[in-house]
Design a protein around this motif. Structure first.
Motif, mmCIF file in Angstrom:
data_model
loop_
_atom_site.group_PDB
_atom_site.id
_atom_site.type_symbol
_atom_site.label_atom_id
_atom_site.label_comp_id
_atom_site.label_asym_id
_atom_site.label_seq_id
_atom_site.Cartn_x
_atom_site.Cartn_y
_atom_site.Cartn_z
ATOM 1 N N LEU A 113 0.800 -1.219 0.000
ATOM 2 C CA LEU A 113 0.000 0.000 0.000
ATOM 3 C C LEU A 113 0.838 1.276 0.000
ATOM 4 C CD1 LEU A 113 -2.779 -1.172 2.479
ATOM 5 C CD2 LEU A 113 -3.106 -0.588 0.063
ATOM 6 N N HIS A 114 2.179 1.137 0.234
ATOM 7 C CA HIS A 114 3.007 2.355 0.115
ATOM 8 C C HIS A 114 4.004 2.237 -1.033
ATOM 9 C CE1 HIS A 114 6.500 0.456 1.995
ATOM 10 N NE2 HIS A 114 5.744 0.063 3.020
ATOM 11 N N GLY A 115 4.378 1.017 -1.425
ATOM 12 C CA GLY A 115 5.186 0.808 -2.619
ATOM 13 C C GLY A 115 6.636 1.217 -2.529
ATOM 14 N N CYS A 116 7.143 1.496 -1.337
ATOM 15 C CA CYS A 116 8.541 1.896 -1.198
ATOM 16 C C CYS A 116 9.397 0.661 -0.894
ATOM 17 C CB CYS A 116 8.702 2.912 -0.069
ATOM 18 S SG CYS A 116 7.868 4.473 -0.398
ATOM 19 N N PRO A 117 10.504 0.449 -1.645
ATOM 20 C CA PRO A 117 11.339 -0.728 -1.385
ATOM 21 C C PRO A 117 12.022 -0.685 -0.021
ATOM 22 C CG PRO A 117 12.369 0.717 -3.004
ATOM 23 C CD PRO A 117 10.987 1.245 -2.775
ATOM 24 N N GLU A 118 12.369 0.494 0.402
ATOM 25 C CA GLU A 118 12.995 0.647 1.717
ATOM 26 C C GLU A 118 12.306 1.795 2.440
ATOM 27 O OE1 GLU A 118 17.161 1.138 1.438
ATOM 28 O OE2 GLU A 118 17.487 -0.715 0.292
ATOM 29 N N SER A 120 12.241 4.338 6.083
ATOM 30 C CA SER A 120 12.863 4.841 7.308
ATOM 31 C C SER A 120 11.823 5.677 8.026
ATOM 32 C CB SER A 120 14.086 5.701 6.971
ATOM 33 O OG SER A 120 13.675 6.897 6.338
ATOM 34 N N PRO A 121 12.015 5.940 9.297
ATOM 35 C CA PRO A 121 11.015 6.727 10.031
ATOM 36 C C PRO A 121 10.728 8.082 9.388
ATOM 37 C CG PRO A 121 12.548 5.708 11.555
ATOM 38 C CD PRO A 121 13.092 5.449 10.183
ATOM 39 N N SER A 122 11.686 8.642 8.678
ATOM 40 C CA SER A 122 11.484 9.972 8.095
ATOM 41 C C SER A 122 10.940 9.926 6.667
ATOM 42 C CB SER A 122 12.818 10.735 8.095
ATOM 43 O OG SER A 122 13.778 10.034 7.307
ATOM 44 N N ALA A 123 10.597 8.742 6.178
ATOM 45 C CA ALA A 123 10.138 8.599 4.783
ATOM 46 C C ALA A 123 8.712 9.108 4.655
ATOM 47 C CB ALA A 123 10.252 7.147 4.344
ATOM 48 N N ALA A 124 8.574 10.417 4.634
ATOM 49 C CA ALA A 124 7.244 11.032 4.619
ATOM 50 C C ALA A 124 6.463 10.683 3.362
ATOM 51 C CB ALA A 124 7.379 12.549 4.757
ATOM 52 N N GLU A 125 7.144 10.635 2.202
ATOM 53 C CA GLU A 125 6.410 10.337 0.971
ATOM 54 C C GLU A 125 5.857 8.914 0.984
ATOM 55 O OE1 GLU A 125 4.368 11.057 -2.222
ATOM 56 O OE2 GLU A 125 5.497 12.579 -1.087
ATOM 57 N N CYS A 126 6.593 7.996 1.632
ATOM 58 C CA CYS A 126 6.085 6.618 1.729
ATOM 59 C C CYS A 126 4.850 6.575 2.631
ATOM 60 C CB CYS A 126 7.174 5.692 2.268
ATOM 61 S SG CYS A 126 8.589 5.540 1.159
ATOM 62 N N HIS A 127 4.890 7.323 3.714
ATOM 63 C CA HIS A 127 3.687 7.418 4.554
ATOM 64 C C HIS A 127 2.536 8.036 3.762
ATOM 65 C CE1 HIS A 127 6.001 7.064 8.589
ATOM 66 N NE2 HIS A 127 5.284 5.978 8.392
ATOM 67 N N ALA A 128 2.842 9.056 2.980
ATOM 68 C CA ALA A 128 1.789 9.704 2.192
ATOM 69 C C ALA A 128 1.199 8.744 1.169
ATOM 70 C CB ALA A 128 2.347 10.946 1.497
ATOM 71 N N ASN A 129 2.068 7.935 0.545
ATOM 72 C CA ASN A 129 1.556 6.926 -0.394
ATOM 73 C C ASN A 129 0.590 5.975 0.292
ATOM 74 O OD1 ASN A 129 3.098 7.964 -2.448
ATOM 75 N ND2 ASN A 129 4.748 6.428 -2.262
ATOM 76 N N PHE A 130 0.984 5.555 1.491
ATOM 77 C CA PHE A 130 0.115 4.632 2.226
ATOM 78 C C PHE A 130 -1.221 5.295 2.543
ATOM 79 C CE2 PHE A 130 -1.784 2.939 6.037
ATOM 80 C CZ PHE A 130 -1.791 1.580 5.778
ATOM 81 N N ILE A 131 -1.168 6.528 3.000
ATOM 82 C CA ILE A 131 -2.410 7.238 3.352
ATOM 83 C C ILE A 131 -3.327 7.345 2.137
ATOM 84 C CG2 ILE A 131 -3.384 9.424 4.154
ATOM 85 C CD1 ILE A 131 -1.809 7.814 6.287
ATOM 86 N N ARG A 132 -2.761 7.691 0.976
ATOM 87 C CA ARG A 132 -3.590 7.816 -0.237
ATOM 88 C C ARG A 132 -4.233 6.484 -0.605
ATOM 89 N NH1 ARG A 132 0.924 10.743 -1.995
ATOM 90 N NH2 ARG A 132 0.529 12.998 -2.129
ATOM 91 N N ASN A 133 -3.420 5.433 -0.642
ATOM 92 C CA ASN A 133 -3.922 4.144 -1.128
ATOM 93 C C ASN A 133 -4.849 3.471 -0.114
ATOM 94 O OD1 ASN A 133 -2.459 4.349 -3.553
ATOM 95 N ND2 ASN A 133 -0.608 3.549 -2.585
ATOM 96 N N PHE A 134 -4.423 3.447 1.140
ATOM 97 C CA PHE A 134 -5.277 2.846 2.163
ATOM 98 C C PHE A 134 -6.521 3.694 2.373
ATOM 99 C CE2 PHE A 134 -6.573 2.566 6.672
ATOM 100 C CZ PHE A 134 -6.965 1.236 6.688
ATOM 101 N N GLY A 135 -6.342 5.001 2.381
ATOM 102 C CA GLY A 135 -7.486 5.887 2.616
ATOM 103 C C GLY A 135 -8.547 5.760 1.537
ATOM 104 N N ARG A 136 -8.132 5.634 0.283
ATOM 105 C CA ARG A 136 -9.118 5.487 -0.811
ATOM 106 C C ARG A 136 -9.970 4.231 -0.611
ATOM 107 N NH1 ARG A 136 -9.402 3.246 -6.197
ATOM 108 N NH2 ARG A 136 -10.493 4.662 -7.645
ATOM 109 N N LEU A 137 -9.350 3.172 -0.144
ATOM 110 C CA LEU A 137 -10.102 1.937 0.085
ATOM 111 C C LEU A 137 -10.940 2.029 1.364
ATOM 112 C CD1 LEU A 137 -7.279 -0.626 -0.783
ATOM 113 C CD2 LEU A 137 -9.316 -0.115 -2.153
ATOM 114 N N ALA A 138 -10.348 2.568 2.431
ATOM 115 C CA ALA A 138 -11.051 2.581 3.727
ATOM 116 C C ALA A 138 -12.173 3.612 3.750
ATOM 117 C CB ALA A 138 -10.056 2.868 4.850
ATOM 118 N N TRP A 139 -11.935 4.764 3.137
ATOM 119 C CA TRP A 139 -12.962 5.812 3.139
ATOM 120 C C TRP A 139 -13.832 5.759 1.888
ATOM 121 C CZ3 TRP A 139 -10.354 10.919 5.239
ATOM 122 C CH2 TRP A 139 -9.937 10.678 6.567
#
Length: 537
Positions: A113-118, A120-139
């Motif tokens: 759901l975030h698509g990042c190969p690696e 780190s705690p500071s990987a904000a774009e990976c968190h954002a990817n997860f929010i977009r993809n998971f959020g579209r399904l959950a909401w």
């Protein structure tokens, strides 16, 4: 919990209305007067199924939302009408926390759901990817950028604090599952040109309404894609999507849930019987009774796509050895449930001859023609039966000279304050007296031969359950009542006068199609009554 854990009720009230204009010249039924839009909370099964589809079986097991409240016969109506209390809000928070923690056990799903190969705690774009993809399904709709930024900030705060990327994901999931955008079906609709009294559900809103009705769970990515492409904007598009959904196993489970509610089958495991009067009534027998009814429905609707009203007078059923013994039938060969033909000279036939119905709608130690007749009136004929006056004693007196239930109820039939309702109910229920309070067959009661004559509205007369089932199958009110009950569960409200013409047309089409339920479900979700709501109040 982070400060983002939302106050469900307050946030729901603050939801922005959808905006936009759609074409109004699409032939909306002029008679349709739809009730205003609502926010309808997911019922418990929908919540758990959604969590399972979003985050896996482990998360589904951890989910523990508040119990449902049945209103007008369905949990979905209670979910639309009854406000949450503080305990329920706390239960949603606890459930969301538990689900999020359990979801971390399926890192492969999270990573997809975030698509990042690696990470780190500071990987904000990976968190954002997860929010977009998971959020579209959950909401069940795309998130706007402000929402993505808000929940990404939650994830980043937790990940940094715990020095763990997945801790951020866990906190974001917990927060998003407490949002009203997950907990509620939001059906605000969009303006309809030329019909200021109506609003058309958006593609995403309709995708949710269809999916929760037909599958009992959140719409998948494919259905959301169809909504985004405008493929659910027309009745034909909706019908095509519905027919595809009805081929999925989840559709069978959702329909089982409907009949569990509609027929009161889910109450069977809690039905109490006097062990001295009915020693054969055990938990395993009660479970077999429920399985019998659901298996017959499965056979009619899914295996044969036959006339669903065959349920009322079917000359066959499904039994295991324990239930066969209870019915006085030969034990089927092999383990489990098998189809058996009922004796042609016997009295048992159809749902009203099933132990599930006969046990649920009876008293602890006796039958109840009144409860059984009330079920037929309210559930099969959609007749409203008023509650008895507060000063009326409803308990049938013990003792006296009356030996049969018919004799005991005679007072109700002649007392002017009781007769109006009891004639309507008892004259149906007395036809079922060949079956005791747990559905065992009998010919006599206290050594008196049982009279199983009955009537509906003084016109249709019958002897026993077989003839009653046949009379009901031919009663045009029964098919329309089934349409209305399915509509009530699917939309979360009791049908209104302004929707009756559309539902009547559905009922007529249902009859012409041989009363096949799958066809009815596809036509119902494509109907104007299902796709439109009234104006915002």
């Amino acid at each position: 919990m982070l400060a983002l854990a939302l106050s469900t009720a307050a946030s729901a009230a603050a939801l922005p209305a959808c905006t936009g204009t759609i074409g109004g010249g699409e032939g909306v039924d002029e008679s349709l007067v739809a009730p205003g839009p609502t926010l309808r909370r997911l019922v418990r099964s929908q919540y758990k199924n959604s969590v399972g589809d979003l985050l896996g079986e482990g998360a589904k097991v951890a989910a523990d939302p508040p119990d449902d409240f049945e209103l007008n016969g369905f949990d979905s109506i209670g979910a639309a009408q009854i406000a949450l209390g503080d305990d329920s809000v706390k239960a949603y928070e606890s459930s969301a926390r538990a689900v999020a923690a359990a979801a971390m056990g399926d890192k492969e799903r999270i990573d997809s759901l975030h698509g990042c190969p690696e990470t780190s705690p500071s990987a904000a774009e990976c968190h954002a990817n997860f929010i977009r993809n998971f959020g579209r399904l959950a909401w069940r709709r795309p998130l706007d950028e402000a929402e993505v930024e808000r929940y990404t900030a939650v994830a980043q705060f937790a990940a940094t604090d715990r020095d763990d990327f997945y801790a951020g994901v866990e906190y974001a999931i917990a927060a998003m599952l407490q949002s009203p955008h997950f907990l509620y079906q939001i059906e605000l609709g969009e303006p309809v040109a030329g019909r200021p009294d109506l609003r058309k559900l958006s593609g995403f809103e309709l995708a949710s309404r269809i999916s929760f009705f037909l599958l009992g769970t959140t719409p998948d990515a494919e259905l959301l894609d169809a909504a985004e492409k405008g493929e659910l904007d027309s009745p034909d598009g909706v019908r095509e999507a519905a027919l595809a959904m009805l081929e999925r196993p989840a559709a069978r489970e959702a329909l089982r849930g409907f009949y569990d509610e509609f027929l009161g089958l889910r109450r069977l495991s809690g039905v109490a019987k006097n062990g001295d009067v009915y020693p054969a009534f055990t938990p395993s027998l009660a479970d077999a009774m429920r399985t019998e009814t659901l298996t017959l429905i499965e056979d009619i609707v899914w295996e044969r796509d036959a006339d669903v009203l065959e349920l009322l007078d079917a000359s066959y059923t499904f039994v295991n050895a324990e239930l066969a013994s209870h019915y006085g039938l030969p034990a089927p060969e092999g383990e489990g449930f098998h189809r058996v033909d009922l004796p042609a000279d016997g009295q048992r036939a159809g749902l009203l001859g099933h132990g599930s119905f006969l046990s649920t709608f009876a008293h602890t130690a006796t039958t109840s023609p009144t409860l059984r007749g009330k079920f037929v009136r309210e559930r099969l004929l959609c007749t409203s039966i008023p509650a008895p006056p507060g000063n009326v004693v409803t308990t049938i007196p013990e003792g006296g000279d009356a030996k049969t239930m018919r004799e005991k109820l005679k007072e109700h039939q002649t007392n002017p304050s009781c007769a109006g309702c009891h004639v309507m109910m008892d004259n149906i229920g007395l036809a079922l007296e060949n079956f005791d309070g747990v559905g065992a067959f009998r010919l006599t009661e206290n050594d008196v031969t049982i009279d199983v004559s009955g009537s509906i509205d003084g016109d249709a007369t019958f002897e026993g359950v077989r003839e009653l089932g046949g009379v009901l199958r031919e009663d045009e009110r029964v098919g329309l009542c089934m349409v209305r009950n399915l509509f009530r569960q699917g939309t979360g409200h009791v049908d209104t006068d302004g929707e009756r013409k559309v539902l009547a047309a559905l009922g007529e089409a249902f009859v012409k199609d041989g009363r096949k339920l799958k066809g009815l479900l596809a036509e119902m979700v494509a109907s104007d009554a299902f796709r439109f709501v009234g104006k915002v109040q």
